[in-house]
Design a protein around this motif. Structure first.
Motif, PDB file in Angstrom:
ATOM      1  N   ASP A   1       0.822  -1.210   0.000  1.00  0.00           N
ATOM      2  CA  ASP A   1       0.000   0.000   0.000  1.00  0.00           C
ATOM      3  C   ASP A   1       0.859   1.264   0.000  1.00  0.00           C
ATOM      4  OD1 ASP A   1       1.006  -0.390   2.532  1.00  0.00           O
ATOM      5  OD2 ASP A   1      -0.880  -0.030   3.596  1.00  0.00           O
ATOM      6  N   ALA A   2       1.986   1.203  -0.688  1.00  0.00           N
ATOM      7  CA  ALA A   2       2.911   2.342  -0.708  1.00  0.00           C
ATOM      8  C   ALA A   2       2.249   3.619  -1.225  1.00  0.00           C
ATOM      9  CB  ALA A   2       4.134   2.006  -1.549  1.00  0.00           C
ATOM     10  N   GLU A   3       1.379   3.498  -2.222  1.00  0.00           N
ATOM     11  CA  GLU A   3       0.756   4.695  -2.787  1.00  0.00           C
ATOM     12  C   GLU A   3      -0.111   5.416  -1.762  1.00  0.00           C
ATOM     13  OE1 GLU A   3       1.631   5.967  -5.632  1.00  0.00           O
ATOM     14  OE2 GLU A   3       2.983   4.247  -5.939  1.00  0.00           O
ATOM     15  N   ALA A   4      -0.763   4.649  -0.879  1.00  0.00           N
ATOM     16  CA  ALA A   4      -1.562   5.263   0.190  1.00  0.00           C
ATOM     17  C   ALA A   4      -0.668   6.004   1.172  1.00  0.00           C
ATOM     18  CB  ALA A   4      -2.379   4.188   0.914  1.00  0.00           C
ATOM     19  N   LEU A   5       0.502   5.436   1.459  1.00  0.00           N
ATOM     20  CA  LEU A   5       1.467   6.114   2.329  1.00  0.00           C
ATOM     21  C   LEU A   5       1.921   7.423   1.704  1.00  0.00           C
ATOM     22  CD1 LEU A   5       3.476   6.277   4.712  1.00  0.00           C
ATOM     23  CD2 LEU A   5       5.047   4.894   3.338  1.00  0.00           C
ATOM     24  N   PHE A   6       2.269   7.388   0.407  1.00  0.00           N
ATOM     25  CA  PHE A   6       2.750   8.601  -0.260  1.00  0.00           C
ATOM     26  C   PHE A   6       1.668   9.679  -0.274  1.00  0.00           C
ATOM     27  CE2 PHE A   6       5.319   5.461  -3.065  1.00  0.00           C
ATOM     28  CZ  PHE A   6       6.199   5.238  -2.016  1.00  0.00           C
ATOM     29  N   GLU A   7       0.438   9.271  -0.514  1.00  0.00           N
ATOM     30  CA  GLU A   7      -0.670  10.241  -0.546  1.00  0.00           C
ATOM     31  C   GLU A   7      -0.866  10.884   0.821  1.00  0.00           C
ATOM     32  OE1 GLU A   7      -5.463  10.453  -1.585  1.00  0.00           O
ATOM     33  OE2 GLU A   7      -4.358   8.561  -1.820  1.00  0.00           O
ATOM     34  N   ALA A   8      -0.765  10.061   1.885  1.00  0.00           N
ATOM     35  CA  ALA A   8      -0.938  10.600   3.237  1.00  0.00           C
ATOM     36  C   ALA A   8       0.147  11.622   3.564  1.00  0.00           C
ATOM     37  CB  ALA A   8      -0.916   9.469   4.255  1.00  0.00           C
ATOM     38  N   ILE A   9       1.373  11.345   3.115  1.00  0.00           N
ATOM     39  CA  ILE A   9       2.474  12.266   3.383  1.00  0.00           C
ATOM     40  C   ILE A   9       2.354  13.529   2.542  1.00  0.00           C
ATOM     41  CG2 ILE A   9       4.975  12.595   3.242  1.00  0.00           C
ATOM     42  CD1 ILE A   9       5.292   9.591   3.764  1.00  0.00           C
TER      43      ILE A   9
ATOM     44  N   GLU B   1      11.905   9.747   8.629  1.00  0.00           N
ATOM     45  CA  GLU B   1      10.942   9.540   7.542  1.00  0.00           C
ATOM     46  C   GLU B   1       9.501   9.674   8.019  1.00  0.00           C
ATOM     47  OE1 GLU B   1      13.828   6.334   5.165  1.00  0.00           O
ATOM     48  OE2 GLU B   1      11.949   5.678   6.086  1.00  0.00           O
ATOM     49  N   GLY B   2       9.249   9.284   9.266  1.00  0.00           N
ATOM     50  CA  GLY B   2       7.897   9.366   9.802  1.00  0.00           C
ATOM     51  C   GLY B   2       7.410  10.778  10.011  1.00  0.00           C
ATOM     52  N   MET B   3       8.319  11.749   9.973  1.00  0.00           N
ATOM     53  CA  MET B   3       7.968  13.152  10.180  1.00  0.00           C
ATOM     54  C   MET B   3       7.929  13.940   8.879  1.00  0.00           C
ATOM     55  SD  MET B   3       7.428  13.547  13.436  1.00  0.00           S
ATOM     56  CE  MET B   3       6.865  11.851  13.667  1.00  0.00           C
ATOM     57  N   PHE B   4       8.069  13.265   7.732  1.00  0.00           N
ATOM     58  CA  PHE B   4       8.110  13.973   6.445  1.00  0.00           C
ATOM     59  C   PHE B   4       6.898  14.888   6.253  1.00  0.00           C
ATOM     60  CE2 PHE B   4      11.017  11.019   3.692  1.00  0.00           C
ATOM     61  CZ  PHE B   4      12.099  11.427   4.443  1.00  0.00           C
TER      62      PHE B   4
ATOM     63  N   HIS C   1      -0.969   6.712   7.079  1.00  0.00           N
ATOM     64  CA  HIS C   1      -2.146   6.383   6.275  1.00  0.00           C
ATOM     65  C   HIS C   1      -3.049   5.354   6.967  1.00  0.00           C
ATOM     66  CE1 HIS C   1       0.773   3.282   5.376  1.00  0.00           C
ATOM     67  NE2 HIS C   1      -0.093   2.567   4.673  1.00  0.00           N
ATOM     68  N   LYS C   2      -2.633   4.897   8.166  1.00  0.00           N
ATOM     69  CA  LYS C   2      -3.431   3.913   8.893  1.00  0.00           C
ATOM     70  C   LYS C   2      -3.813   4.374  10.297  1.00  0.00           C
ATOM     71  CE  LYS C   2      -1.420  -0.234   6.716  1.00  0.00           C
ATOM     72  NZ  LYS C   2      -0.724  -1.518   6.995  1.00  0.00           N
ATOM     73  N   ASN C   3      -3.000   5.215  10.901  1.00  0.00           N
ATOM     74  CA  ASN C   3      -3.180   5.599  12.300  1.00  0.00           C
ATOM     75  C   ASN C   3      -3.234   7.108  12.445  1.00  0.00           C
ATOM     76  OD1 ASN C   3      -0.846   3.163  12.269  1.00  0.00           O
ATOM     77  ND2 ASN C   3      -2.664   2.743  13.497  1.00  0.00           N
ATOM     78  N   GLN C   4      -3.711   7.567  13.596  1.00  0.00           N
ATOM     79  CA  GLN C   4      -3.735   9.001  13.857  1.00  0.00           C
ATOM     80  C   GLN C   4      -2.332   9.460  14.244  1.00  0.00           C
ATOM     81  OE1 GLN C   4      -7.054   8.706  16.721  1.00  0.00           O
ATOM     82  NE2 GLN C   4      -8.042  10.309  15.529  1.00  0.00           N
ATOM     83  N   GLY C   5      -1.839  10.488  13.560  1.00  0.00           N
ATOM     84  CA  GLY C   5      -0.504  10.979  13.847  1.00  0.00           C
ATOM     85  C   GLY C   5       0.486  10.584  12.767  1.00  0.00           C
ATOM     86  N   GLU C   6       1.762  10.804  13.067  1.00  0.00           N
ATOM     87  CA  GLU C   6       2.814  10.568  12.097  1.00  0.00           C
ATOM     88  C   GLU C   6       3.395   9.161  12.268  1.00  0.00           C
ATOM     89  OE1 GLU C   6       2.881  13.166   9.894  1.00  0.00           O
ATOM     90  OE2 GLU C   6       1.277  13.741  11.262  1.00  0.00           O
ATOM     91  N   GLY C   7       4.522   8.889  11.608  1.00  0.00           N
ATOM     92  CA  GLY C   7       5.099   7.557  11.628  1.00  0.00           C
ATOM     93  C   GLY C   7       5.959   7.299  12.854  1.00  0.00           C
ATOM     94  N   HIS C   8       5.789   6.123  13.473  1.00  0.00           N
ATOM     95  CA  HIS C   8       6.587   5.761  14.638  1.00  0.00           C
ATOM     96  C   HIS C   8       6.816   4.252  14.672  1.00  0.00           C
ATOM     97  CE1 HIS C   8       7.030   9.482  16.967  1.00  0.00           C
ATOM     98  NE2 HIS C   8       7.745   8.758  17.811  1.00  0.00           N
ATOM     99  N   PHE C   9       7.912   3.882  15.317  1.00  0.00           N
ATOM    100  CA  PHE C   9       8.230   2.487  15.606  1.00  0.00           C
ATOM    101  C   PHE C   9       8.622   2.408  17.073  1.00  0.00           C
ATOM    102  CE2 PHE C   9      11.399  -0.805  16.343  1.00  0.00           C
ATOM    103  CZ  PHE C   9      10.832  -1.924  15.750  1.00  0.00           C
ATOM    104  N   VAL C  10       8.162   1.362  17.772  1.00  0.00           N
ATOM    105  CA  VAL C  10       8.531   1.204  19.175  1.00  0.00           C
ATOM    106  C   VAL C  10       8.636  -0.279  19.514  1.00  0.00           C
ATOM    107  CG1 VAL C  10       6.130   1.402  19.965  1.00  0.00           C
ATOM    108  CG2 VAL C  10       7.999   1.844  21.566  1.00  0.00           C
ATOM    109  N   ALA C  11       9.661  -0.612  20.293  1.00  0.00           N
ATOM    110  CA  ALA C  11       9.880  -1.986  20.755  1.00  0.00           C
ATOM    111  C   ALA C  11      10.125  -1.966  22.252  1.00  0.00           C
ATOM    112  CB  ALA C  11      11.070  -2.613  20.039  1.00  0.00           C
ATOM    113  N   LYS C  12       9.604  -2.984  22.933  1.00  0.00           N
ATOM    114  CA  LYS C  12       9.812  -3.153  24.372  1.00  0.00           C
ATOM    115  C   LYS C  12      10.675  -4.389  24.580  1.00  0.00           C
ATOM    116  CE  LYS C  12       7.195  -3.489  28.708  1.00  0.00           C
ATOM    117  NZ  LYS C  12       5.820  -3.557  29.296  1.00  0.00           N
ATOM    118  N   LEU C  13      11.809  -4.218  25.251  1.00  0.00           N
ATOM    119  CA  LEU C  13      12.810  -5.268  25.355  1.00  0.00           C
ATOM    120  C   LEU C  13      13.164  -5.529  26.819  1.00  0.00           C
ATOM    121  CD1 LEU C  13      15.002  -3.624  22.618  1.00  0.00           C
ATOM    122  CD2 LEU C  13      13.546  -5.613  22.257  1.00  0.00           C
TER     123      LEU C  13
END
Length: 446
Positions: A17-25, A181-184, A280-292
């Protein structure tokens, strides 16, 4: 805005769904958000009276969708912190507990730190570190306004902290410098600076930071790793590197309405337990998080505790002032030059540490008196414990602009409040309140 061709080609290969991501940005609108400060008196009630239009944000208990002005009453008094909604997920996953020792290793400008402070309820120790001095200053100002009495703000490269905090912390948050990239969508400068090599260059730095972080973590301690980028090189591949090289396991994250990490983008089991947010799926910008979880042996050293270090005269002056203006938390009294601090009880010796805040700043020692600090006013959590003078909104506007205020009375040092909202100290002498709002913070309110 126009996305780099190499960026588009990369994600067209990785995403269906890359095109949806590009449109959202390229065509989407960034969502404004803010958090309410649970440390403040009557926080929810004061938000309902003085807050903007809002709706609940998805990833934080006290988070809202909406916009607050930096010149508003609630912002000046530290009741709210403006923060992009997806960024709230990092500290929510960290879930710091009262009494713990917590490190926010890459902390500026302070969004995660203030959220962690709210979770900890001023119990335990929160160390917020930032390597760049100018950003560290902004971090310290935000921590002060938030009223965090248990926070120390330091200014070090991560590896420099290891000798002071080896095997020390229960939880460490690493919101790592990344390719952004998530803040573009909200930061065109991030687009201008991006190249195909940027994620790989950032990954090198991220590994260095994480190696230092693990040396400061207790056995069975929790490490939260996050970025604001989509790049697998900085996300799933970094987590894979950690698991392959350190005694680390990936913990599940129980949050609804999120996407998950892509196992095919890494090389270890459990990457589906990490979390991704996509614009393009969630409210807000792009993020990644891991709990270790860290299972290695820590190298905790018996560190010296901070001891009371004030002279008899300062002790006498503080005892006199604290009869009327008490410290709102427990700690160790320490004097650095003419500044009096309340250092958190669980803090190690601060010798050799570059800090901007050593805990709660109580005031400035002068001849025959101590002038209470703005930080002390911001840390008040029970206004009934203090001599209060109540201001109208118009009087508050005069106060933050640096003007004197006329109020009958001769009470000396007083806490100035708008309803239940502490806004600073003044000195009432024969019907005039002298203004002690910090000169560097004064502004024309809206």
């Amino acid at each position: 805005m126009e996305l780099p061709l190499a960026f588009k080609e990369k994600y067209q290969t990785l995403l269906d769904d890359a095109e949806a991501l590009f449109e959202a940005i390229e065509e989407g609108t960034p969502q404004k958000g803010f958090r309410l400060n649970p440390l403040k008196p009557a926080a929810a009630e004061m938000l309902s009276v003085y807050g903007p239009e809002r709706s609940p944000a998805p990833y934080a208990q006290n988070g809202y969708l909406g916009e607050v002005s930096g010149r508003s009453l609630l912002h000046q008094a530290g009741y709210v912190y403006s923060q992009e909604p997806s960024a709230m997920i990092v500290a929510s996953v960290a879930d710091a507990r009262p009494g713990e020792k917590v490190l926010d290793l890459c902390a500026a400008p302070g969004g995660k730190t203030t959220q962690l402070a709210g979770q900890m309820q001023n119990e335990g120790l929160l160390v917020a570190n930032e390597i760049f001095p100018k950003r560290a200053k902004i971090l310290a100002e935000n921590v002060e306004r938030w009223g965090a009495a248990n926070a120390i703000v330091t200014n070090h490269a991560p590896h420099e902290l290891v000798k002071h905090f080896s095997g020390f912390f229960d939880r460490i948050v690493v919101d790592a410098p990344c390719s952004g990239e998530g803040m573009f969508r909200k930061d065109e400068q991030a687009i201008a600076e991006w190249t195909e090599q940027t994620p790989l260059q950032c990954a090198v730095r991220q590994k260095e930071i994480l190696d230092s972080a693990l040396q400061m973590l207790k056995t069975e301690g929790t490490l939260i790793y996050s970025t604001c980028t989509f790049a697998p090189e900085e996300n799933e591949q970094i987590i894979s590197w950690l698991v392959e090289n350190y005694p680390i396991t990936i913990e599940p994250i129980e949050i609804e309405n999120v996407s998950h990490g892509r196992p095919e983008w890494g090389s270890v089991a459990g990457l589906e337990h990490t979390v991704r947010l996509w614009p393009h799926k969630n409210q807000g910008e792009g993020h990644f998080v891991a709990k270790l979880r860290f299972h290695g042996e820590d190298s905790e050293k018996k560190s010296k505790k901070t001891k009371n270090s004030i002279d008899r005269e300062t002790q006498r002056l503080w005892q006199a002032l604290s009869q009327m203006i008490p410290a709102p938390a427990e700690g160790t009294l320490v004097q650095f030059g003419d500044q009096l601090w309340l250092v958190p009880e669980s803090a190690p010796s601060l010798k050799g540490i570059k800090f901007l805040r050593a805990g709660l700043h109580l005031g400035t020692v002068k001849k025959n008196r101590i002038e209470p600090s703005y930080a002390l006013a911001m840390a008040v959590n029970k206004t009934a414990d203090y001599p209060c003078v109540h201001l109208s909104i118009d009087e508050w506007k005069k106060y933050v602009a640096g003007e004197t205020i006329t109020k009958a009375g001769n009470a000396g040092w007083v806490l100035l409040c708008v309803e239940q909202i502490p806004v600073g100290f003044g000195k009432q002498v024969q019907g005039t309140i002298k203004n002690f709002f910090p000169k560097g913070l004064r502004f024309q309110a809206v």
